[in-house]
Scaffold this motif. Structure first.
Motif, PDB file in Angstrom:
ATOM      1  N   ALA A   1      10.996   7.031  -5.518  1.00 27.40           N
ATOM      2  CA  ALA A   1      11.074   5.497  -5.620  1.00 27.40           C
ATOM      3  C   ALA A   1      10.156   4.911  -4.622  1.00 27.40           C
ATOM      4  N   SER A   2       9.829   5.523  -3.442  1.00 30.56           N
ATOM      5  CA  SER A   2       8.883   5.152  -2.477  1.00 30.56           C
ATOM      6  C   SER A   2       7.652   5.135  -3.147  1.00 30.56           C
ATOM      7  N   LEU A   3       7.290   6.126  -3.970  1.00 30.69           N
ATOM      8  CA  LEU A   3       5.825   6.085  -4.556  1.00 30.69           C
ATOM      9  C   LEU A   3       5.918   4.945  -5.654  1.00 30.69           C
ATOM     10  N   ALA A   4       7.025   5.048  -6.219  1.00 27.67           N
ATOM     11  CA  ALA A   4       6.955   3.968  -7.494  1.00 27.67           C
ATOM     12  C   ALA A   4       6.820   2.364  -6.741  1.00 27.67           C
ATOM     13  N   ALA A   5       7.402   2.110  -5.573  1.00 34.33           N
ATOM     14  CA  ALA A   5       7.034   0.802  -4.944  1.00 34.33           C
ATOM     15  C   ALA A   5       5.772   0.635  -4.473  1.00 34.33           C
ATOM     16  N   GLY A   6       5.143   1.777  -3.959  1.00 38.34           N
ATOM     17  CA  GLY A   6       3.750   1.619  -3.682  1.00 38.34           C
ATOM     18  C   GLY A   6       2.984   1.425  -4.679  1.00 38.34           C
ATOM     19  N   VAL A   7       3.042   2.069  -5.883  1.00 33.66           N
ATOM     20  CA  VAL A   7       2.099   1.774  -7.054  1.00 33.66           C
ATOM     21  C   VAL A   7       2.432   0.398  -7.695  1.00 33.66           C
ATOM     22  N   LEU A   8       3.650  -0.091  -7.684  1.00 33.88           N
ATOM     23  CA  LEU A   8       3.910  -1.426  -7.999  1.00 33.88           C
ATOM     24  C   LEU A   8       3.312  -2.375  -7.118  1.00 33.88           C
ATOM     25  N   VAL A   9       3.118  -2.069  -5.922  1.00 32.44           N
ATOM     26  CA  VAL A   9       2.352  -3.171  -4.777  1.00 32.44           C
ATOM     27  C   VAL A   9       1.015  -2.914  -5.219  1.00 32.44           C
ATOM     28  N   GLY A  10       0.493  -1.787  -5.561  1.00 36.79           N
ATOM     29  CA  GLY A  10      -0.887  -1.738  -5.594  1.00 36.79           C
ATOM     30  C   GLY A  10      -1.332  -2.394  -7.170  1.00 36.79           C
ATOM     31  N   ILE A  11      -0.402  -2.362  -8.036  1.00 33.35           N
ATOM     32  CA  ILE A  11      -0.874  -3.209  -9.233  1.00 33.35           C
ATOM     33  C   ILE A  11      -0.598  -4.819  -9.031  1.00 33.35           C
ATOM     34  N   VAL A  12       0.255  -5.249  -8.166  1.00 28.67           N
ATOM     35  CA  VAL A  12       0.170  -6.454  -7.734  1.00 28.67           C
ATOM     36  C   VAL A  12      -1.227  -6.906  -7.143  1.00 28.67           C
ATOM     37  N   TYR A  13      -1.467  -6.047  -6.069  1.00 22.01           N
ATOM     38  CA  TYR A  13      -2.587  -6.347  -5.374  1.00 22.01           C
ATOM     39  C   TYR A  13      -3.953  -6.352  -6.481  1.00 22.01           C
ATOM     40  N   SER A  14      -4.119  -5.412  -7.286  1.00 20.80           N
ATOM     41  CA  SER A  14      -5.040  -5.603  -8.205  1.00 20.80           C
ATOM     42  C   SER A  14      -5.006  -6.661  -9.291  1.00 20.80           C
ATOM     43  N   LEU A  15      -3.959  -7.003  -9.503  1.00 24.71           N
ATOM     44  CA  LEU A  15      -3.860  -8.306 -10.420  1.00 24.71           C
ATOM     45  C   LEU A  15      -4.192  -9.622  -9.680  1.00 24.71           C
ATOM     46  N   MET A  16      -3.974  -9.522  -8.349  1.00 22.94           N
ATOM     47  CA  MET A  16      -4.374 -10.801  -7.519  1.00 22.94           C
ATOM     48  C   MET A  16      -5.754 -10.865  -7.062  1.00 22.94           C
ATOM     49  N   ASN A  17      -6.480  -9.552  -7.485  1.00 27.49           N
ATOM     50  CA  ASN A  17      -7.727  -9.396  -6.991  1.00 27.49           C
ATOM     51  C   ASN A  17      -7.849  -9.534  -5.334  1.00 27.49           C
ATOM     52  N   VAL A  18      -6.823  -8.688  -4.787  1.00 29.46           N
ATOM     53  CA  VAL A  18      -6.535  -8.571  -3.312  1.00 29.46           C
ATOM     54  C   VAL A  18      -6.965  -6.984  -2.808  1.00 29.46           C
ATOM     55  N   ARG A  19      -7.340  -6.923  -1.703  1.00 25.37           N
ATOM     56  CA  ARG A  19      -7.813  -5.422  -1.360  1.00 25.37           C
ATOM     57  C   ARG A  19      -6.404  -4.994  -0.433  1.00 25.37           C
ATOM     58  N   SER A  20      -6.157  -3.871  -0.312  1.00 26.25           N
ATOM     59  CA  SER A  20      -4.918  -3.604   0.434  1.00 26.25           C
ATOM     60  C   SER A  20      -5.564  -3.671   1.845  1.00 26.25           C
ATOM     61  N   PRO A  21      -4.537  -4.130   2.790  1.00 25.04           N
ATOM     62  CA  PRO A  21      -4.844  -4.500   4.232  1.00 25.04           C
ATOM     63  C   PRO A  21      -5.484  -3.429   4.941  1.00 25.04           C
ATOM     64  N   ALA A  22      -5.503  -2.332   4.480  1.00 22.50           N
ATOM     65  CA  ALA A  22      -5.985  -1.315   5.323  1.00 22.50           C
ATOM     66  C   ALA A  22      -6.251  -0.135   4.609  1.00 22.50           C
ATOM     67  N   PRO A  23      -7.259   1.036   4.904  1.00 25.34           N
ATOM     68  CA  PRO A  23      -7.594   1.914   3.872  1.00 25.34           C
ATOM     69  C   PRO A  23      -6.563   2.919   4.136  1.00 25.34           C
ATOM     70  N   PRO A  24      -5.963   3.611   2.977  1.00 27.88           N
ATOM     71  CA  PRO A  24      -4.734   4.194   3.068  1.00 27.88           C
ATOM     72  C   PRO A  24      -4.687   5.249   4.142  1.00 27.88           C
ATOM     73  N   VAL A  25      -5.810   5.891   4.579  1.00 30.19           N
ATOM     74  CA  VAL A  25      -5.453   6.973   5.626  1.00 30.19           C
ATOM     75  C   VAL A  25      -5.259   6.285   6.962  1.00 30.19           C
ATOM     76  N   VAL A  26      -5.888   5.327   7.169  1.00 29.62           N
ATOM     77  CA  VAL A  26      -5.666   4.555   8.210  1.00 29.62           C
ATOM     78  C   VAL A  26      -4.024   3.889   8.167  1.00 29.62           C
ATOM     79  N   ALA A  27      -3.773   3.558   7.259  1.00 33.43           N
ATOM     80  CA  ALA A  27      -2.220   2.994   7.034  1.00 33.43           C
ATOM     81  C   ALA A  27      -1.302   3.927   7.258  1.00 33.43           C
ATOM     82  N   LEU A  28      -1.422   5.263   6.822  1.00 33.12           N
ATOM     83  CA  LEU A  28      -0.648   6.285   6.878  1.00 33.12           C
ATOM     84  C   LEU A  28      -0.592   6.872   8.420  1.00 33.12           C
ATOM     85  N   ILE A  29      -1.777   6.638   8.937  1.00 29.67           N
ATOM     86  CA  ILE A  29      -1.688   7.222  10.608  1.00 29.67           C
ATOM     87  C   ILE A  29      -0.938   6.080  11.375  1.00 29.67           C
TER      88      ILE A  29
END
Length: 90
Positions: free
Chosen positions: A6-34
């Motif tokens: 469910a967590s992975l699916a939510a992340g994928v959904l947010v990524g799709i929304v970001y892509s459709l809005m032409n917005v980059r994620s706020p931080a590189p994935p590794v930086v966000a995870l750390i």
């Protein structure tokens, strides 16, 4: 395992929304995870410090503060106790 999916699916959904809005994620994935790991560890500093202040050893303080369960959650394949089975899941 359902929680992880469910967590992975939510992340994928947010990524799709970001892509459709032409917005980059706020931080590189590794930086966000750390950063998330830092938040989880930071939340445990006060409970562990309280047990250390009371005179418990470091290993005992970490165990009493229940850090591993909070930071890692229930790991897949881990055996459960009868008390865990009786507790309602959210």
């Amino acid at each position: 395992m359902k929680l992880y999916l469910a967590s992975l699916a939510a992340g994928v959904l947010v990524g799709i929304v970001y892509s459709l809005m032409n917005v980059r994620s706020p931080a590189p994935p590794v930086v966000a995870l750390i950063g998330l790991l830092g938040i989880l560890i930071g939340e445990q500093i006060v409970p562990v410090a309280r047990h250390l202040w009371k005179g418990d050893g470091l290993k005992a303080a970490i165990g009493l503060a229940d850090c591993s369960n909070h930071v890692l959650g229930r790991l897949p394949g881990r055996t459960t106790d009868a008390a865990d089975d009786a507790a309602p899941r959210s």
